[in-house]
Write a protein that holds these residues in place. Sequence first.
Motif, PDB file in Angstrom:
ATOM      1  N   ALA A  72       0.800  -1.093   0.083  1.00 35.86           N
ATOM      2  CA  ALA A  72       0.159  -0.038   0.048  1.00 35.86           C
ATOM      3  C   ALA A  72       0.949   1.118  -0.010  1.00 35.86           C
ATOM      4  N   SER A  73       2.029   1.237   0.862  1.00 35.26           N
ATOM      5  CA  SER A  73       2.681   2.411   0.812  1.00 35.26           C
ATOM      6  C   SER A  73       3.651   2.634  -0.764  1.00 35.26           C
ATOM      7  N   ALA A  74       3.624   1.722  -1.292  1.00 37.61           N
ATOM      8  CA  ALA A  74       4.185   1.852  -2.660  1.00 37.61           C
ATOM      9  C   ALA A  74       3.157   2.496  -3.615  1.00 37.61           C
ATOM     10  N   ALA A  75       1.972   2.695  -3.319  1.00 37.73           N
ATOM     11  CA  ALA A  75       0.998   3.322  -4.137  1.00 37.73           C
ATOM     12  C   ALA A  75       1.138   4.838  -3.985  1.00 37.73           C
ATOM     13  N   ASN A  76       2.094   5.211  -3.186  1.00 41.16           N
ATOM     14  CA  ASN A  76       2.329   6.741  -2.920  1.00 41.16           C
ATOM     15  C   ASN A  76       3.473   7.114  -3.657  1.00 41.16           C
ATOM     16  N   VAL A  77       4.232   6.160  -4.230  1.00 42.24           N
ATOM     17  CA  VAL A  77       5.746   6.453  -4.991  1.00 42.24           C
ATOM     18  C   VAL A  77       5.425   6.660  -6.475  1.00 42.24           C
ATOM     19  N   ASP A  78       5.999   7.777  -7.120  1.00 43.36           N
ATOM     20  CA  ASP A  78       5.943   8.011  -8.345  1.00 43.36           C
ATOM     21  C   ASP A  78       7.049   8.383  -9.014  1.00 43.36           C
ATOM     22  N   ASP A  79       8.147   7.936  -8.279  1.00 43.00           N
ATOM     23  CA  ASP A  79       9.415   8.174  -8.912  1.00 43.00           C
ATOM     24  C   ASP A  79      10.081   6.542  -8.987  1.00 43.00           C
ATOM     25  N   PRO A  80      10.442   6.298 -10.441  1.00 44.94           N
ATOM     26  CA  PRO A  80      11.107   4.602 -10.424  1.00 44.94           C
ATOM     27  C   PRO A  80      12.253   4.459  -9.400  1.00 44.94           C
ATOM     28  N   LYS A  81      13.202   5.379  -9.289  1.00 44.48           N
ATOM     29  CA  LYS A  81      14.355   5.364  -8.607  1.00 44.48           C
ATOM     30  C   LYS A  81      13.870   5.049  -7.088  1.00 44.48           C
ATOM     31  N   LEU A  82      13.133   5.936  -6.668  1.00 45.18           N
ATOM     32  CA  LEU A  82      12.632   5.524  -5.140  1.00 45.18           C
ATOM     33  C   LEU A  82      12.010   4.650  -5.115  1.00 45.18           C
ATOM     34  N   GLY A  84      12.488   1.758  -6.737  1.00 44.33           N
ATOM     35  CA  GLY A  84      13.255   0.549  -6.932  1.00 44.33           C
ATOM     36  C   GLY A  84      14.058   0.436  -5.745  1.00 44.33           C
ATOM     37  N   ARG A  85      14.330   1.559  -4.971  1.00 46.30           N
ATOM     38  CA  ARG A  85      15.005   1.561  -3.618  1.00 46.30           C
ATOM     39  C   ARG A  85      14.200   0.692  -2.678  1.00 46.30           C
ATOM     40  N   MET A  86      12.967   1.148  -2.566  1.00 49.30           N
ATOM     41  CA  MET A  86      11.750   0.541  -1.787  1.00 49.30           C
ATOM     42  C   MET A  86      11.889  -0.801  -1.757  1.00 49.30           C
ATOM     43  N   VAL A  87      11.774  -1.243  -3.264  1.00 45.90           N
ATOM     44  CA  VAL A  87      11.688  -2.735  -3.317  1.00 45.90           C
ATOM     45  C   VAL A  87      12.765  -3.521  -2.947  1.00 45.90           C
ATOM     46  N   ASP A  88      14.015  -3.033  -3.281  1.00 41.34           N
ATOM     47  CA  ASP A  88      15.232  -3.439  -2.845  1.00 41.34           C
ATOM     48  C   ASP A  88      15.336  -3.690  -1.303  1.00 41.34           C
ATOM     49  N   ASP A  89      14.771  -2.572  -0.622  1.00 46.71           N
ATOM     50  CA  ASP A  89      14.835  -2.548   0.799  1.00 46.71           C
ATOM     51  C   ASP A  89      13.952  -3.656   1.441  1.00 46.71           C
ATOM     52  N   ALA A  90      12.880  -3.543   1.033  1.00 53.79           N
ATOM     53  CA  ALA A  90      11.871  -4.660   1.432  1.00 53.79           C
ATOM     54  C   ALA A  90      12.095  -6.124   1.099  1.00 53.79           C
ATOM     55  N   MET A 122       4.139  -4.668  -5.414  1.00 54.82           N
ATOM     56  CA  MET A 122       4.763  -3.198  -4.925  1.00 54.82           C
ATOM     57  C   MET A 122       4.590  -2.257  -6.177  1.00 54.82           C
ATOM     58  N   ILE A 123       5.166  -2.865  -7.398  1.00 58.41           N
ATOM     59  CA  ILE A 123       5.088  -1.789  -8.462  1.00 58.41           C
ATOM     60  C   ILE A 123       3.838  -1.644  -8.861  1.00 58.41           C
ATOM     61  N   LYS A 124       2.867  -2.594  -9.254  1.00 63.54           N
ATOM     62  CA  LYS A 124       1.573  -2.694  -9.567  1.00 63.54           C
ATOM     63  C   LYS A 124       0.660  -1.785  -8.621  1.00 63.54           C
ATOM     64  N   SER A 125       0.950  -1.548  -7.496  1.00 70.42           N
ATOM     65  CA  SER A 125       0.315  -0.651  -6.480  1.00 70.42           C
ATOM     66  C   SER A 125       0.699   0.779  -7.031  1.00 70.42           C
ATOM     67  N   SER A 126       2.063   0.957  -7.332  1.00 71.66           N
ATOM     68  CA  SER A 126       2.233   2.445  -7.528  1.00 71.66           C
ATOM     69  C   SER A 126       1.605   2.815  -9.036  1.00 71.66           C
ATOM     70  N   LEU A 127       1.905   1.774 -10.045  1.00 73.47           N
ATOM     71  CA  LEU A 127       1.260   2.069 -11.183  1.00 73.47           C
ATOM     72  C   LEU A 127      -0.227   2.161 -11.301  1.00 73.47           C
ATOM     73  N   THR A 128      -0.765   1.584 -10.381  1.00 68.01           N
ATOM     74  CA  THR A 128      -2.506   1.471 -10.491  1.00 68.01           C
ATOM     75  C   THR A 128      -2.993   2.998 -10.212  1.00 68.01           C
ATOM     76  N   SER A 129      -2.199   3.447  -9.038  1.00 68.57           N
ATOM     77  CA  SER A 129      -2.818   4.802  -8.815  1.00 68.57           C
ATOM     78  C   SER A 129      -2.115   5.904  -9.618  1.00 68.57           C
ATOM     79  N   LEU A 130      -1.069   5.491 -10.260  1.00 68.24           N
ATOM     80  CA  LEU A 130      -0.618   6.622 -11.357  1.00 68.24           C
ATOM     81  C   LEU A 130      -1.498   6.613 -12.620  1.00 68.24           C
ATOM     82  N   ILE A 131      -1.851   5.143 -13.041  1.00 68.85           N
ATOM     83  CA  ILE A 131      -2.646   5.079 -14.137  1.00 68.85           C
ATOM     84  C   ILE A 131      -3.961   6.099 -14.122  1.00 68.85           C
TER      85      ILE A 131
END
Length: 194
Positions: A72-82, A84-90, A122-131
């Motif tokens: 759910a927190s990934a839904a608030n991210v709209d920067d690919p680098k950020l 990516g770091r979130m995914v890596d950390d998780a 995580m990525i789909k969560s971010s993309l869904t809100s951006l779409i």
Amino acid sequence: AKGATAAYDQQAIQLKQQVMQQPLAPLQRQALNESLSTALLAGRERVVAHEAQQTQAAFDNSFQAALKSTVASAANVDDPKLLGRMVDDATKPGSLIDKGWTHSGIPEDQKPAMKAGFTDEMIKSSLTSLIEADPSKAQTMLDGMKDRLTPQSAAQMQNQINDKKTFQTVQQATDWAKNNARQADGYINIGPVM
């Protein structure tokens, strides 16, 4: 359920002491002691198993909530680098999620598939809100994260972006046609047709 085993042990000791204080012949005392010890041990095993089951269930619920919260927190991210770091950390080895998979009994050879699925979520969560908000920005995000998605998820998200762009184009054309038709109504006066 936590602490049930300790409470059971304490009560079992007290119960056994009370029962064994009764006046009994030596053979009766020995038979009663063996019978009572067997019954109390069997009861303890049930309590231990129940407590372990409850502890595992509590962990599983907490772990699932943590996974959902991270997605759910990934839904608030709209920067690919950020993102990516979130995914890596998780998902990095030793992360809380990695440890959770280990605790849940996920074998090491299955963790890459778990990581891929979680990364997709995580990525789909971010993309869904951006779409919904900005399909062009979603396309930029997808382009920056495509290599981290499974091919199926990448194709699914691309289709959603394309569908949203098509919908917007149709909506814009419809709005333009309505606006121009209203303007034309004011300028065109067709007289009686003969």
